[in-house]
Design a protein around this motif. Sequence first.
Motif, PDB file in Angstrom:
ATOM      1  N   ALA A  44      34.359  38.924  20.935  1.00 63.86           N
ATOM      2  CA  ALA A  44      32.987  39.255  21.067  1.00 63.86           C
ATOM      3  C   ALA A  44      32.637  40.091  22.588  1.00 63.86           C
ATOM      4  CB  ALA A  44      31.900  38.142  20.898  1.00 63.86           C
ATOM      5  N   SER A  45      32.145  41.318  22.471  1.00 60.23           N
ATOM      6  CA  SER A  45      31.978  41.834  23.699  1.00 60.23           C
ATOM      7  C   SER A  45      30.664  42.682  23.561  1.00 60.23           C
ATOM      8  CB  SER A  45      33.152  42.655  24.085  1.00 60.23           C
ATOM      9  OG  SER A  45      33.166  43.750  23.237  1.00 60.23           O
ATOM     10  N   SER A  46      30.077  43.120  25.068  1.00 59.94           N
ATOM     11  CA  SER A  46      29.003  44.056  24.979  1.00 59.94           C
ATOM     12  C   SER A  46      28.925  44.734  26.201  1.00 59.94           C
ATOM     13  CB  SER A  46      27.705  43.189  24.999  1.00 59.94           C
ATOM     14  OG  SER A  46      27.496  42.453  26.199  1.00 59.94           O
ATOM     15  N   SER A  47      28.503  45.841  26.074  1.00 62.75           N
ATOM     16  CA  SER A  47      28.376  47.020  27.336  1.00 62.75           C
ATOM     17  C   SER A  47      26.808  46.940  27.418  1.00 62.75           C
ATOM     18  CB  SER A  47      28.858  48.269  27.007  1.00 62.75           C
ATOM     19  OG  SER A  47      27.906  48.895  25.951  1.00 62.75           O
ATOM     20  N   GLY A  48      26.498  46.719  28.729  1.00 65.90           N
ATOM     21  CA  GLY A  48      25.106  46.865  29.030  1.00 65.90           C
ATOM     22  C   GLY A  48      24.677  47.926  30.030  1.00 65.90           C
ATOM     23  N   GLN A  49      23.772  47.758  30.645  1.00 66.00           N
ATOM     24  CA  GLN A  49      23.208  48.787  31.662  1.00 66.00           C
ATOM     25  C   GLN A  49      24.060  48.580  32.834  1.00 66.00           C
ATOM     26  OE1 GLN A  49      18.989  47.228  32.378  1.00 66.00           O
ATOM     27  NE2 GLN A  49      18.349  47.800  30.666  1.00 66.00           N
ATOM     28  N   ALA A  50      24.278  49.585  33.383  1.00 67.06           N
ATOM     29  CA  ALA A  50      25.120  50.110  34.437  1.00 67.06           C
ATOM     30  C   ALA A  50      26.662  49.620  34.187  1.00 67.06           C
ATOM     31  CB  ALA A  50      24.806  49.424  35.859  1.00 67.06           C
ATOM     32  N   GLY A  51      26.995  49.550  33.107  1.00 64.09           N
ATOM     33  CA  GLY A  51      28.318  49.208  32.772  1.00 64.09           C
ATOM     34  C   GLY A  51      28.806  47.867  32.698  1.00 64.09           C
ATOM     35  N   TYR A  52      27.551  47.001  32.760  1.00 60.01           N
ATOM     36  CA  TYR A  52      28.074  45.475  32.761  1.00 60.01           C
ATOM     37  C   TYR A  52      28.589  45.050  31.318  1.00 60.01           C
ATOM     38  CZ  TYR A  52      27.008  40.665  32.798  1.00 60.01           C
ATOM     39  OH  TYR A  52      27.057  39.240  33.049  1.00 60.01           O
ATOM     40  N   VAL A  53      29.710  44.515  31.391  1.00 57.56           N
ATOM     41  CA  VAL A  53      30.339  43.976  29.942  1.00 57.56           C
ATOM     42  C   VAL A  53      30.297  42.506  30.229  1.00 57.56           C
ATOM     43  CG1 VAL A  53      32.355  44.177  28.895  1.00 57.56           C
ATOM     44  CG2 VAL A  53      31.721  46.181  30.055  1.00 57.56           C
ATOM     45  N   THR A  54      30.208  41.789  29.017  1.00 60.00           N
ATOM     46  CA  THR A  54      30.452  40.838  28.598  1.00 60.00           C
ATOM     47  C   THR A  54      31.620  40.543  27.578  1.00 60.00           C
ATOM     48  OG1 THR A  54      28.001  40.022  29.102  1.00 60.00           O
ATOM     49  CG2 THR A  54      29.523  38.439  27.943  1.00 60.00           C
ATOM     50  N   ARG A  55      32.389  39.723  27.652  1.00 60.55           N
ATOM     51  CA  ARG A  55      33.638  39.485  26.794  1.00 60.55           C
ATOM     52  C   ARG A  55      33.894  38.155  26.712  1.00 60.55           C
ATOM     53  NH1 ARG A  55      37.777  43.007  24.569  1.00 60.55           N
ATOM     54  NH2 ARG A  55      39.600  41.987  24.207  1.00 60.55           N
ATOM     55  N   ALA A  56      33.918  37.469  25.256  1.00 60.21           N
ATOM     56  CA  ALA A  56      34.610  36.018  25.099  1.00 60.21           C
ATOM     57  C   ALA A  56      35.498  36.728  23.835  1.00 60.21           C
ATOM     58  CB  ALA A  56      33.552  35.526  24.549  1.00 60.21           C
ATOM     59  N   PHE A  83      31.848  32.986  12.993  1.00 61.35           N
ATOM     60  CA  PHE A  83      32.632  31.989  12.135  1.00 61.35           C
ATOM     61  C   PHE A  83      33.703  32.779  11.341  1.00 61.35           C
ATOM     62  CE2 PHE A  83      28.507  30.413  13.399  1.00 61.35           C
ATOM     63  CZ  PHE A  83      28.617  29.212  13.993  1.00 61.35           C
ATOM     64  N   VAL A  84      34.996  32.359  11.482  1.00 60.44           N
ATOM     65  CA  VAL A  84      35.918  33.004  10.415  1.00 60.44           C
ATOM     66  C   VAL A  84      36.298  31.809   9.372  1.00 60.44           C
ATOM     67  CG1 VAL A  84      38.160  34.001  10.128  1.00 60.44           C
ATOM     68  CG2 VAL A  84      36.548  34.800  11.938  1.00 60.44           C
ATOM     69  N   ASN A  85      36.214  31.952   8.336  1.00 58.17           N
ATOM     70  CA  ASN A  85      36.545  30.951   7.096  1.00 58.17           C
ATOM     71  C   ASN A  85      36.088  29.536   7.351  1.00 58.17           C
ATOM     72  OD1 ASN A  85      38.109  33.006   6.086  1.00 58.17           O
ATOM     73  ND2 ASN A  85      40.028  32.342   6.971  1.00 58.17           N
ATOM     74  N   ASN A  86      35.024  29.496   7.811  1.00 58.47           N
ATOM     75  CA  ASN A  86      34.335  28.352   8.172  1.00 58.47           C
ATOM     76  C   ASN A  86      35.185  27.260   9.138  1.00 58.47           C
ATOM     77  OD1 ASN A  86      31.775  28.559   7.089  1.00 58.47           O
ATOM     78  ND2 ASN A  86      32.677  28.317   4.876  1.00 58.47           N
ATOM     79  N   GLN A  87      36.153  27.875   9.676  1.00 56.16           N
ATOM     80  CA  GLN A  87      37.139  27.083  10.346  1.00 56.16           C
ATOM     81  C   GLN A  87      37.222  27.271  11.824  1.00 56.16           C
ATOM     82  OE1 GLN A  87      40.804  27.572   8.472  1.00 56.16           O
ATOM     83  NE2 GLN A  87      41.741  25.348   8.711  1.00 56.16           N
ATOM     84  N   TYR A  88      36.889  28.752  12.194  1.00 57.12           N
ATOM     85  CA  TYR A  88      37.115  29.092  13.686  1.00 57.12           C
ATOM     86  C   TYR A  88      35.850  29.736  14.002  1.00 57.12           C
ATOM     87  CZ  TYR A  88      41.942  28.803  12.060  1.00 57.12           C
ATOM     88  OH  TYR A  88      42.936  28.240  11.282  1.00 57.12           O
ATOM     89  N   ALA A  89      35.421  29.347  15.407  1.00 61.28           N
ATOM     90  CA  ALA A  89      34.244  30.017  15.767  1.00 61.28           C
ATOM     91  C   ALA A  89      34.346  30.401  17.275  1.00 61.28           C
ATOM     92  CB  ALA A  89      33.164  28.703  15.693  1.00 61.28           C
ATOM     93  N   LEU A  90      33.475  31.122  17.662  1.00 63.40           N
ATOM     94  CA  LEU A  90      33.199  31.872  18.857  1.00 63.40           C
ATOM     95  C   LEU A  90      31.910  31.986  19.186  1.00 63.40           C
ATOM     96  CD1 LEU A  90      34.545  33.158  21.579  1.00 63.40           C
ATOM     97  CD2 LEU A  90      34.548  35.192  20.204  1.00 63.40           C
ATOM     98  N   THR A  91      31.381  31.586  20.255  1.00 61.53           N
ATOM     99  CA  THR A  91      30.021  31.789  20.677  1.00 61.53           C
ATOM    100  C   THR A  91      30.201  32.654  22.002  1.00 61.53           C
ATOM    101  OG1 THR A  91      29.261  29.809  19.747  1.00 61.53           O
ATOM    102  CG2 THR A  91      27.789  30.650  21.349  1.00 61.53           C
ATOM    103  N   ALA A  92      29.166  33.587  22.168  1.00 64.67           N
ATOM    104  CA  ALA A  92      29.049  34.291  23.598  1.00 64.67           C
ATOM    105  C   ALA A  92      27.638  34.516  23.960  1.00 64.67           C
ATOM    106  CB  ALA A  92      29.881  35.775  23.084  1.00 64.67           C
ATOM    107  N   ARG A  93      27.381  34.170  25.010  1.00 65.56           N
ATOM    108  CA  ARG A  93      25.962  34.838  25.722  1.00 65.56           C
ATOM    109  C   ARG A  93      25.994  36.074  26.359  1.00 65.56           C
ATOM    110  NH1 ARG A  93      21.504  31.302  28.910  1.00 65.56           N
ATOM    111  NH2 ARG A  93      20.211  33.160  29.323  1.00 65.56           N
ATOM    112  N   LEU A  94      25.201  36.880  26.018  1.00 66.51           N
ATOM    113  CA  LEU A  94      25.136  38.218  26.453  1.00 66.51           C
ATOM    114  C   LEU A  94      23.876  38.126  27.594  1.00 66.51           C
ATOM    115  CD1 LEU A  94      25.637  39.987  23.077  1.00 66.51           C
ATOM    116  CD2 LEU A  94      27.143  39.493  24.707  1.00 66.51           C
TER     117      LEU A  94
END
Length: 135
Positions: A44-56, A83-94
């Motif tokens: 999970a990744s994001s690009s924000g203002q002024a090139g700010y990037v969040t990545r998990a 969530f993938v196959n109700n088995q693996y999960a990833l949460t990210a805060r942007l």
Amino acid sequence: TVACNFQSPPSPTSSKVAGFKLSQDGAPEYATIAVDRQNKRLIASSSGQAGYVTRATYRLPDTMDYEDMEVKVIVEGAFIELFVNNQYALTARLFDDGFRAILTNYSIGLFADGAGASFEDLSINMLRTTETAYD
């Protein structure tokens, strides 16, 4: 919710990464939520203002079946849950305030970096708010 399938066995030209892109018309900020078959990761990744990037990222097991995956994405405020196959999960805060606006009014696109990835049974549902949760 969407079924995401990769060609098997992979060829040199087949897709290694596939997922979702969340964006707002005219805004430079965006987020990607992806399954990386080559590196065995959820991203999970994001690009924000002024090139700010969040990545998990989350490492998937070597035994993961990429031919038939169910992927669920929940977007709520500044949070993305994958969530993938109700088995693996990833949460990210942007964290970027500019990106938070996108998550209240955004469009969703599907992408793959090559041939051999397919998406089926895409459904998009709105989460209930605290005001409508008990209706």
